[in-house]
Write a protein that holds these residues in place. Structure first.
Motif, PDB file in Angstrom:
ATOM      1  N   ALA A   1      -6.168   7.233   0.991  1.00  0.00           N
ATOM      2  CA  ALA A   1      -7.150   7.621   2.014  1.00  0.00           C
ATOM      3  C   ALA A   1      -6.459   8.337   3.166  1.00  0.00           C
ATOM      4  CB  ALA A   1      -7.871   6.392   2.549  1.00  0.00           C
ATOM      5  N   PRO A   2      -7.028   9.459   3.671  1.00  0.00           N
ATOM      6  CA  PRO A   2      -6.433  10.141   4.820  1.00  0.00           C
ATOM      7  C   PRO A   2      -6.525   9.272   6.069  1.00  0.00           C
ATOM      8  CG  PRO A   2      -8.579  11.075   4.315  1.00  0.00           C
ATOM      9  CD  PRO A   2      -8.267  10.125   3.206  1.00  0.00           C
ATOM     10  N   VAL A   3      -5.405   9.128   6.776  1.00  0.00           N
ATOM     11  CA  VAL A   3      -5.388   8.245   7.947  1.00  0.00           C
ATOM     12  C   VAL A   3      -4.839   8.930   9.200  1.00  0.00           C
ATOM     13  CG1 VAL A   3      -5.179   6.186   6.510  1.00  0.00           C
ATOM     14  CG2 VAL A   3      -3.108   7.291   7.389  1.00  0.00           C
ATOM     15  N   GLY A   4      -4.359  10.169   9.081  1.00  0.00           N
ATOM     16  CA  GLY A   4      -3.810  10.831  10.255  1.00  0.00           C
ATOM     17  C   GLY A   4      -3.032  12.065   9.879  1.00  0.00           C
ATOM     18  N   TYR A   5      -2.248  12.544  10.828  1.00  0.00           N
ATOM     19  CA  TYR A   5      -1.459  13.749  10.585  1.00  0.00           C
ATOM     20  C   TYR A   5      -0.203  13.735  11.454  1.00  0.00           C
ATOM     21  CZ  TYR A   5      -2.859  15.754  15.077  1.00  0.00           C
ATOM     22  OH  TYR A   5      -3.034  15.984  16.419  1.00  0.00           O
ATOM     23  N   GLY A   6       0.731  14.592  11.092  1.00  0.00           N
ATOM     24  CA  GLY A   6       1.922  14.821  11.899  1.00  0.00           C
ATOM     25  C   GLY A   6       2.180  16.308  11.995  1.00  0.00           C
ATOM     26  N   SER A   7       2.627  16.774  13.149  1.00  0.00           N
ATOM     27  CA  SER A   7       2.911  18.190  13.361  1.00  0.00           C
ATOM     28  C   SER A   7       4.378  18.376  13.717  1.00  0.00           C
ATOM     29  CB  SER A   7       2.043  18.755  14.486  1.00  0.00           C
ATOM     30  OG  SER A   7       0.685  18.731  14.130  1.00  0.00           O
ATOM     31  N   ILE A   8       5.005  19.378  13.096  1.00  0.00           N
ATOM     32  CA  ILE A   8       6.418  19.662  13.303  1.00  0.00           C
ATOM     33  C   ILE A   8       6.551  21.066  13.887  1.00  0.00           C
ATOM     34  CG2 ILE A   8       8.711  19.548  12.260  1.00  0.00           C
ATOM     35  CD1 ILE A   8       6.897  17.086  11.647  1.00  0.00           C
TER      36      ILE A   8
ATOM     37  N   TYR B   1      -0.640  11.438  14.906  1.00  0.00           N
ATOM     38  CA  TYR B   1      -1.898  10.730  15.144  1.00  0.00           C
ATOM     39  C   TYR B   1      -2.264   9.906  13.914  1.00  0.00           C
ATOM     40  CZ  TYR B   1      -6.753   9.582  15.943  1.00  0.00           C
ATOM     41  OH  TYR B   1      -7.920   8.887  16.088  1.00  0.00           O
ATOM     42  N   VAL B   2      -2.645   8.655  14.146  1.00  0.00           N
ATOM     43  CA  VAL B   2      -3.090   7.748  13.083  1.00  0.00           C
ATOM     44  C   VAL B   2      -4.365   7.066  13.562  1.00  0.00           C
ATOM     45  CG1 VAL B   2      -2.516   5.682  11.739  1.00  0.00           C
ATOM     46  CG2 VAL B   2      -0.734   7.369  12.253  1.00  0.00           C
ATOM     47  N   LEU B   3      -5.346   6.979  12.684  1.00  0.00           N
ATOM     48  CA  LEU B   3      -6.590   6.296  13.030  1.00  0.00           C
ATOM     49  C   LEU B   3      -6.289   4.877  13.525  1.00  0.00           C
ATOM     50  CD1 LEU B   3      -8.819   7.347   9.978  1.00  0.00           C
ATOM     51  CD2 LEU B   3      -9.071   8.132  12.341  1.00  0.00           C
ATOM     52  N   PRO B   4      -6.980   4.419  14.561  1.00  0.00           N
ATOM     53  CA  PRO B   4      -6.668   3.123  15.165  1.00  0.00           C
ATOM     54  C   PRO B   4      -6.595   1.964  14.176  1.00  0.00           C
ATOM     55  CG  PRO B   4      -8.167   4.318  16.583  1.00  0.00           C
ATOM     56  CD  PRO B   4      -8.029   5.145  15.326  1.00  0.00           C
ATOM     57  N   HIS B   5      -7.505   1.899  13.188  1.00  0.00           N
ATOM     58  CA  HIS B   5      -7.501   0.736  12.308  1.00  0.00           C
ATOM     59  C   HIS B   5      -6.421   0.817  11.223  1.00  0.00           C
ATOM     60  CE1 HIS B   5     -10.498   3.653  10.891  1.00  0.00           C
ATOM     61  NE2 HIS B   5     -10.266   3.252   9.663  1.00  0.00           N
ATOM     62  N   TYR B   6      -5.599   1.871  11.246  1.00  0.00           N
ATOM     63  CA  TYR B   6      -4.440   1.950  10.342  1.00  0.00           C
ATOM     64  C   TYR B   6      -3.124   1.866  11.114  1.00  0.00           C
ATOM     65  CZ  TYR B   6      -7.291   3.147   6.269  1.00  0.00           C
ATOM     66  OH  TYR B   6      -8.191   3.098   5.215  1.00  0.00           O
ATOM     67  N   ARG B   7      -3.183   1.534  12.380  1.00  0.00           N
ATOM     68  CA  ARG B   7      -1.965   1.547  13.184  1.00  0.00           C
ATOM     69  C   ARG B   7      -1.037   0.369  12.942  1.00  0.00           C
ATOM     70  NH1 ARG B   7      -4.068   4.672  18.705  1.00  0.00           N
ATOM     71  NH2 ARG B   7      -4.707   6.533  17.516  1.00  0.00           N
ATOM     72  N   CYS B   8      -1.455  -0.547  12.108  1.00  0.00           N
ATOM     73  CA  CYS B   8      -0.525  -1.587  11.665  1.00  0.00           C
ATOM     74  C   CYS B   8       0.555  -0.989  10.758  1.00  0.00           C
ATOM     75  CB  CYS B   8      -1.261  -2.710  10.941  1.00  0.00           C
ATOM     76  SG  CYS B   8      -2.285  -2.155   9.560  1.00  0.00           S
ATOM     77  N   PHE B   9       0.333   0.276  10.316  1.00  0.00           N
ATOM     78  CA  PHE B   9       1.302   0.965   9.463  1.00  0.00           C
ATOM     79  C   PHE B   9       2.055   2.058  10.221  1.00  0.00           C
ATOM     80  CE2 PHE B   9      -2.222  -0.220   6.531  1.00  0.00           C
ATOM     81  CZ  PHE B   9      -1.523  -1.130   5.729  1.00  0.00           C
TER      82      PHE B   9
ATOM     83  N   TYR C   1       1.426  17.981   8.342  1.00  0.00           N
ATOM     84  CA  TYR C   1       1.435  16.992   7.270  1.00  0.00           C
ATOM     85  C   TYR C   1       0.228  16.077   7.396  1.00  0.00           C
ATOM     86  CZ  TYR C   1       6.191  18.270   5.967  1.00  0.00           C
ATOM     87  OH  TYR C   1       7.296  18.968   5.525  1.00  0.00           O
ATOM     88  N   PHE C   2      -0.454  15.877   6.279  1.00  0.00           N
ATOM     89  CA  PHE C   2      -1.533  14.891   6.227  1.00  0.00           C
ATOM     90  C   PHE C   2      -0.918  13.546   5.864  1.00  0.00           C
ATOM     91  CE2 PHE C   2      -6.136  16.320   5.889  1.00  0.00           C
ATOM     92  CZ  PHE C   2      -6.581  15.263   6.672  1.00  0.00           C
ATOM     93  N   LEU C   3      -1.303  12.514   6.570  1.00  0.00           N
ATOM     94  CA  LEU C   3      -0.820  11.162   6.298  1.00  0.00           C
ATOM     95  C   LEU C   3      -1.890  10.382   5.555  1.00  0.00           C
ATOM     96  CD1 LEU C   3       0.643  10.426   9.854  1.00  0.00           C
ATOM     97  CD2 LEU C   3       1.848  11.364   7.869  1.00  0.00           C
ATOM     98  N   SER C   4      -1.465   9.678   4.503  1.00  0.00           N
ATOM     99  CA  SER C   4      -2.412   8.904   3.692  1.00  0.00           C
ATOM    100  C   SER C   4      -1.898   7.492   3.488  1.00  0.00           C
ATOM    101  CB  SER C   4      -2.616   9.563   2.321  1.00  0.00           C
ATOM    102  OG  SER C   4      -3.160  10.860   2.463  1.00  0.00           O
TER     103      SER C   4
ATOM    104  N   MET D   1       0.842  -1.200   0.000  1.00  0.00           N
ATOM    105  CA  MET D   1       0.000   0.000   0.000  1.00  0.00           C
ATOM    106  C   MET D   1       0.876   1.248   0.000  1.00  0.00           C
ATOM    107  SD  MET D   1      -2.941   1.203   2.725  1.00  0.00           S
ATOM    108  CE  MET D   1      -4.013  -0.188   2.340  1.00  0.00           C
ATOM    109  N   GLU D   2       0.542   2.204  -0.845  1.00  0.00           N
ATOM    110  CA  GLU D   2       1.322   3.430  -0.921  1.00  0.00           C
ATOM    111  C   GLU D   2       0.995   4.334   0.269  1.00  0.00           C
ATOM    112  OE1 GLU D   2       2.144   7.284  -3.832  1.00  0.00           O
ATOM    113  OE2 GLU D   2       0.693   5.732  -4.426  1.00  0.00           O
ATOM    114  N   LEU D   3       2.047   4.784   0.949  1.00  0.00           N
ATOM    115  CA  LEU D   3       1.906   5.681   2.098  1.00  0.00           C
ATOM    116  C   LEU D   3       2.517   7.031   1.747  1.00  0.00           C
ATOM    117  CD1 LEU D   3       3.051   3.238   4.926  1.00  0.00           C
ATOM    118  CD2 LEU D   3       0.732   3.622   4.088  1.00  0.00           C
ATOM    119  N   SER D   4       1.917   8.108   2.231  1.00  0.00           N
ATOM    120  CA  SER D   4       2.441   9.431   1.913  1.00  0.00           C
ATOM    121  C   SER D   4       2.224  10.405   3.055  1.00  0.00           C
ATOM    122  CB  SER D   4       1.796   9.984   0.644  1.00  0.00           C
ATOM    123  OG  SER D   4       0.418  10.234   0.843  1.00  0.00           O
ATOM    124  N   ALA D   5       3.040  11.451   3.072  1.00  0.00           N
ATOM    125  CA  ALA D   5       2.918  12.556   4.022  1.00  0.00           C
ATOM    126  C   ALA D   5       3.051  13.837   3.215  1.00  0.00           C
ATOM    127  CB  ALA D   5       4.002  12.476   5.089  1.00  0.00           C
TER     128      ALA D   5
END
Length: 250
Positions: free
Chosen positions: A50-57, A73-81, A43-46, A1-5
């Motif tokens: 699909a959007p799954v969370g965010y990161g703040s710097i 923060y990452v949605l609970p059902h995506y925390r395997c990533f 940063y939006f995490l995908s 699965m492609e992951l991005s920030a």
């Protein structure tokens, strides 16, 4: 699965921060940084588009020249990533440091996985015990202008003092630079009045005021400040975490 920030305006992650706050369910020390213009980069995490969370710097103030990831923060059902998403965030942001409170279990796990030279900057305390301290001749009252000219008039309502024999023995107050309803208690005892229990008495009374205002008292101190640590504990505060930092460069 492609992951991005990907870089995103704060407004795009604002509702996600509500999820983060709900999960934390405690005082969030760096909550207010987002409201300071230019202090953060978001940063939006995908995952799979699909959007799954965010990161703040944090990039300004104390974090100038040392961009630090301080919310993740990452949605609970995506925390395997989680680890892969954090790697993507590190790469996209160029952050070279992580700063978190240890009661944020997700970012603390990332800190201990990706960072080195991990250290504690502060001990965090929450209130757990009710005390009934009553030092002789001690009188607790709200501060007035003549007590401390450095306090702006519009902030005097959150500052208090302890008098002993007509002299100001200790000063303190409640700050709300963090997420309400949590109030951060601070105090200082004048040198001639130390080691008499006045600091703990002041903290006890500030806790009471905080609750009466519908808020929740919290506190923190430097790990090496043994006197402050003992003062807070004597007033019913119990340690609940640390502010931890670590480098991810090199």
């Amino acid at each position: 699965m492609e992951l991005s920030a990907k870089l995103t305006p704060f407004e795009e992650i604002e509702s996600w921060r509500d999820l983060y706050r709900q999960e934390m369910n405690c005082q969030i020390i760096h909550d207010s940084i987002h409201s300071r213009s230019g202090w953060t980069v978001e940063y939006f995490l995908s995952a799979g588009g699909a959007p799954v969370g965010y990161g703040s710097i944090a990039v300004a103030g104390p974090w100038k020249d040392k961009p630090s990831i301080y919310e993740f923060y990452v949605l609970p059902h995506y925390r395997c990533f989680l680890f892969d998403l954090f790697s993507v965030l590190l790469s996209a942001s160029g952050a070279n440091r992580i700063e978190t409170q240890s009661n944020d279990s997700v970012l603390t796990a990332m800190l201990h996985t990706f960072a080195h030279d991990v250290a504690s900057e502060s001990i965090l305390f929450h209130d757990k015990l009710t005390t009934a301290l009553a030092p002789a001749e001690a009188f607790f009252r709200r501060a007035i202008a003549s007590d401390d000219p450095k306090i702006p008039a519009d902030q005097q309502s959150s500052h208090w003092v302890v008098e002993v024999g007509g002299a100001i023995a200790a000063k303190g107050g409640i700050l709300f630079h963090y997420n309400r309803p949590y109030g951060d208690i601070y105090m200082e005892v004048a040198e001639p009045f130390r080691r008499r229990g006045l600091g703990s008495y002041l903290v006890q009374e500030l806790k009471r005021v905080c609750y009466e205002q519908g808020n929740i008292p919290s506190a923190r101190c430097n790990p090496k400040n043994i006197a402050s640590r003992k003062t807070l504990q004597k007033a019913g505060f119990v340690p609940c975490g640390h502010i931890l930092t670590g480098s991810v460069s090199g």
